[in-house]
Design an enzyme around this catalytic site. Structure first.
Site, mmCIF file in Angstrom:
data_model
loop_
_atom_site.group_PDB
_atom_site.id
_atom_site.type_symbol
_atom_site.label_atom_id
_atom_site.label_comp_id
_atom_site.label_asym_id
_atom_site.label_seq_id
_atom_site.Cartn_x
_atom_site.Cartn_y
_atom_site.Cartn_z
ATOM 1 C CD GLU A 1 -4.702 6.017 4.172
ATOM 2 O OE1 GLU A 1 -5.897 5.915 4.545
ATOM 3 O OE2 GLU A 1 -4.264 5.449 3.169
ATOM 4 N NE ARG B 1 -10.302 -9.550 -5.925
ATOM 5 C CZ ARG B 1 -10.015 -8.653 -4.998
ATOM 6 N NH1 ARG B 1 -8.770 -8.270 -4.790
ATOM 7 N NH2 ARG B 1 -10.969 -8.108 -4.267
ATOM 8 C CG HIS C 1 -13.047 -4.607 6.805
ATOM 9 N ND1 HIS C 1 -13.274 -3.280 6.501
ATOM 10 C CD2 HIS C 1 -12.535 -4.622 8.053
ATOM 11 C CE1 HIS C 1 -12.868 -2.538 7.516
ATOM 12 N NE2 HIS C 1 -12.432 -3.328 8.474
ATOM 13 C CE LYS D 1 -3.073 -3.024 0.003
ATOM 14 N NZ LYS D 1 -3.526 -3.474 -1.318
HETATM 15 C C1 MV4 Z 1 -10.033 4.160 5.855
HETATM 16 C C2 MV4 Z 1 -11.239 4.628 6.415
HETATM 17 C C3 MV4 Z 1 -11.274 5.944 6.826
HETATM 18 N N1 MV4 Z 1 -10.189 6.734 6.691
HETATM 19 N N2 MV4 Z 1 -8.977 4.994 5.740
HETATM 20 C C4 MV4 Z 1 -11.314 -0.432 5.449
HETATM 21 C C5 MV4 Z 1 -10.755 -1.488 4.588
HETATM 22 C C6 MV4 Z 1 -9.537 -0.942 3.988
HETATM 23 N N3 MV4 Z 1 -9.461 -1.282 2.598
HETATM 24 C C7 MV4 Z 1 -9.625 0.525 4.164
HETATM 25 N N4 MV4 Z 1 -10.695 0.772 5.086
HETATM 26 C C8 MV4 Z 1 -10.937 2.028 5.532
HETATM 27 N N5 MV4 Z 1 -9.913 2.902 5.411
HETATM 28 C C9 MV4 Z 1 -9.059 6.235 6.159
HETATM 29 N N6 MV4 Z 1 -7.996 7.033 6.047
HETATM 30 C C10 MV4 Z 1 -12.321 3.747 6.529
HETATM 31 C C11 MV4 Z 1 -12.159 2.436 6.100
HETATM 32 C C12 MV4 Z 1 -13.309 1.584 6.292
HETATM 33 C C13 MV4 Z 1 -14.020 1.061 5.214
HETATM 34 C C14 MV4 Z 1 -13.639 1.286 3.897
HETATM 35 C C15 MV4 Z 1 -14.336 0.766 2.844
HETATM 36 C C16 MV4 Z 1 -15.461 -0.002 3.093
HETATM 37 C C17 MV4 Z 1 -15.870 -0.255 4.377
HETATM 38 C C18 MV4 Z 1 -15.158 0.261 5.463
HETATM 39 C C19 MV4 Z 1 -15.567 -0.005 6.749
HETATM 40 C C20 MV4 Z 1 -14.860 0.499 7.789
HETATM 41 C C21 MV4 Z 1 -13.726 1.287 7.563
#
Ligand code: MV4
Length: 511
Positions: A199, A291, A234, A116
């Site tokens: 972040e 993918r 997730h 990442k």
């Molecule tokens: C975040 C976020 C808020 N702020 N990053 C969750 C999975 C991972 N791929 C990244 N995720 C998140 N990153 C920042 N800077 C909130 C999430 C997140 C989330 C993102 C997408 C779909 C569902 C989620 C559920 C909780 C938190």
């Protein structure tokens, strides 16, 4: 074009890829673990070969075994599906060394997007907006300083992470030291790599992703967005295309960003750029999935493009058969993932024999199943047994069809997520299309642990209030859609889709 393709996967995606191959006149080769001898994907293939014991790490995840089967069967390419080997750069490298085409991007691309921190550096250079934060792996001291300088709330994330693992939200500086320690140890044990970055936390974000397709001649298009905010821990539950409350301007900007991201790494194949979209419609690159995804089917429904056939074509060296200007959105599609899970029992897996299996069918319905009546669902693999995908001329019709299809869909012998989906599609917040990633936790009991016990009276009162709110929201939604369609119809002389305007007008008259 390839003559024979090995599908290094199982379940619905293996069947999906085989269907694409069959339409293209390509022979199909299945691989199966001992517990999958009678699985649907094996029955579906032209040939099938055993690859070992049930645990994936002893069968579906062993690249050398898969390559050996490909050579023995004379397959000229391997489609990895999703999960398993699909994002392992080393497997793509192995295929290249062994002279078998890997249907997907180059191994280097998978590795650069899998890390990442490297992905963030690449996107920053390409001018794709990333979440404000660091583009370096940081020591505990450097992390602490960054958070002190910037201030909470922040997300501590694992460089090797993705999908929410090794991720910690810090709302108060007092929690920082503990969060760093826990994120490091989780990252170490999950990925064997404890490097972290940080972040700014994006509040109440929506998860919007853009599908892209790219060929080896340097052409790249996007296939618009999918709204994937309805997730639980997730794990995606319901996805929609197009997104709700996405303006044409935002759609164009995100599409261009996704294409820029793909071009920056000379992407070839099907890929997805995940973004967070905040309250102000600012969007930030989160990660790129290299993918085909589970939810690709809703994009196929609204664009008419066969994503799997296209990824096979570009892997064989053919150029994309369409340009960006050729692509447009027709109607609305929604996917409900049918999991073998018991939503009333904290979503624990529900393995067993499928005694009755009667998938929904009829207008606007597509069901991609990995099982059949009489099949056995084991605990060895992902619990998703089918995808229910619906299409409607607008979001209201898609929802009506989804509700109808969920009632039609009969699975006996195992518990499924269908009753949970029925709750989602009745919820006023879902009907309004006004949700973010907090939807399940905020609105559906059982999203976080067990629902609180409730008295019969308060349950009944809540149910009535709930139904009245749902009906009101639904009526508003329908009226809005009817008005929008009537406007579209009045300005669409010669448009073959104008009957949708008539349909909405008729509904208006009937009400
Ligand atoms: C975040 C976020 C808020 N702020 N990053 C969750 C999975 C991972 N791929 C990244 N995720 C998140 N990153 C920042 N800077 C909130 C999430 C997140 C989330 C993102 C997408 C779909 C569902 C989620 C559920 C909780 C938190």
């Amino acid at each position: 074009m390839f003559e024979k393709v090995l599908i290094a996967n199982r379940g619905e995606i293996a069947v999906r890829v085989m269907r694409a191959c069959r339409e293209m006149g390509i022979k199909t080769v299945a691989v199966y673990s001992d517990v999958d001898r009678d699985a649907l994907h094996v029955r579906f293939a032209d040939e099938a070969y055993p690859i070992g014991p049930p645990p994936a790490r002893e069968s579906y995840l062993i690249g050398e075994k898969i390559i050996a089967v490909a050579k023995r069967a004379g397959a000229d390419a391997i489609h990895p599906g999703y999960g398993f080997l699909s994002e392992r750069g080393e497997f793509a490298d192995l295929c290249a060394r062994e002279g078998v085409v890997f249907i997907g991007p180059h191994g280097d691309v998978m590795r650069s997007m899998g890390d990442k921190v490297t992905a963030r550096q690449t996107m920053e250079k390409a001018g794709v907006p990333i979440v404000p934060g660091t583009t370096e792996r940081l020591s505990d001291d450097a992390l602490t300083r960054w958070v002190r300088d910037t201030g909470p709330p922040v997300m501590i994330k694992a460089a090797a992470g993705g999908g929410g693992k090794g991720m910690r939200l810090v709302r108060d500086e007092k929690e920082l030291a503990g969060a760093i320690a826990r994120a490091r140890s989780e990252a170490k044990s999950s990925f064997g790599d404890d490097s972290l970055y940080v972040e700014k936390f994006v509040e109440e974000p929506r998860h919007i992703e853009i599908q892209i397709l790219a060929d080896s001649q340097g052409n790249c298009v996007h296939l618009f967005e999918r709204e994937c905010s309805i997730q639980r821990r997730h794990q995606k539950v319901i996805e929609e295309a197009p997104g709700n409350r996405i303006s044409p301007e935002l759609r164009a900007k995100m599409g261009e960003a996704a294409v820029a991201a793909a071009k920056a790494v000379q992407y070839v194949g099907a890929g997805t750029c995940e973004f967070l979209v905040d309250k102000h419609d600012d969007f930030y690159f989160l990660e790129m999935n290299t993918r085909v995804q589970v939810e690709h089917a809703i994009t196929e429904m609204i664009t008419g493009i066969d994503i799997v056939k296209t990824m096979i074509r570009v892997a064989a060296g053919e150029p994309l058969p369409f340009r960006q200007e050729d692509l447009s959105i027709r109607g609305h599609a929604i996917e409900a993932r049918v999991y073998a899970e018991d939503a009333d029992n904290n979503f624990i897996p529900s393995p067993g024999d499928i005694l009755v299996y009667r998938p929904a069918a009829g207008p606007g319905i597509r069901v991609d199943s990995g099982v059949y009546q009489g099949a056995r669902v084991t605990v060895f693999y992902d619990p998703m047994v089918a995808k229910l995908v619906v299409w409607g001329c607008d979001r209201s019709e898609a929802i009506e069809r989804l509700r109808r299809a969920l009632r039609e869909f009969v699975v006996k012998g195992i518990k499924t997520s269908i009753p949970f989906h029925q709750k989602v599609v009745e919820h006023p917040v879902f009907l309004a299309g006004h949700y973010d990633t907090g939807f399940i936790d905020q609105h559906l009991a059982g999203g976080k642990g067990d629902p609180r016990p409730e008295s019969g009276d308060s349950r009944e009162a809540r149910r009535v209030a709930f139904l009245m709110a749902a009906i009101a929201a639904y009526q508003r939604d329908k009226a809005r859609a009817a008005a929008a369609s009537a406007v579209a119809a009045s300005s669409s002389a010669g448009d073959p889709w104008k009957q949708f305007g008539r349909r909405a007008q008729m509904r208006g008259e009937l009400r």
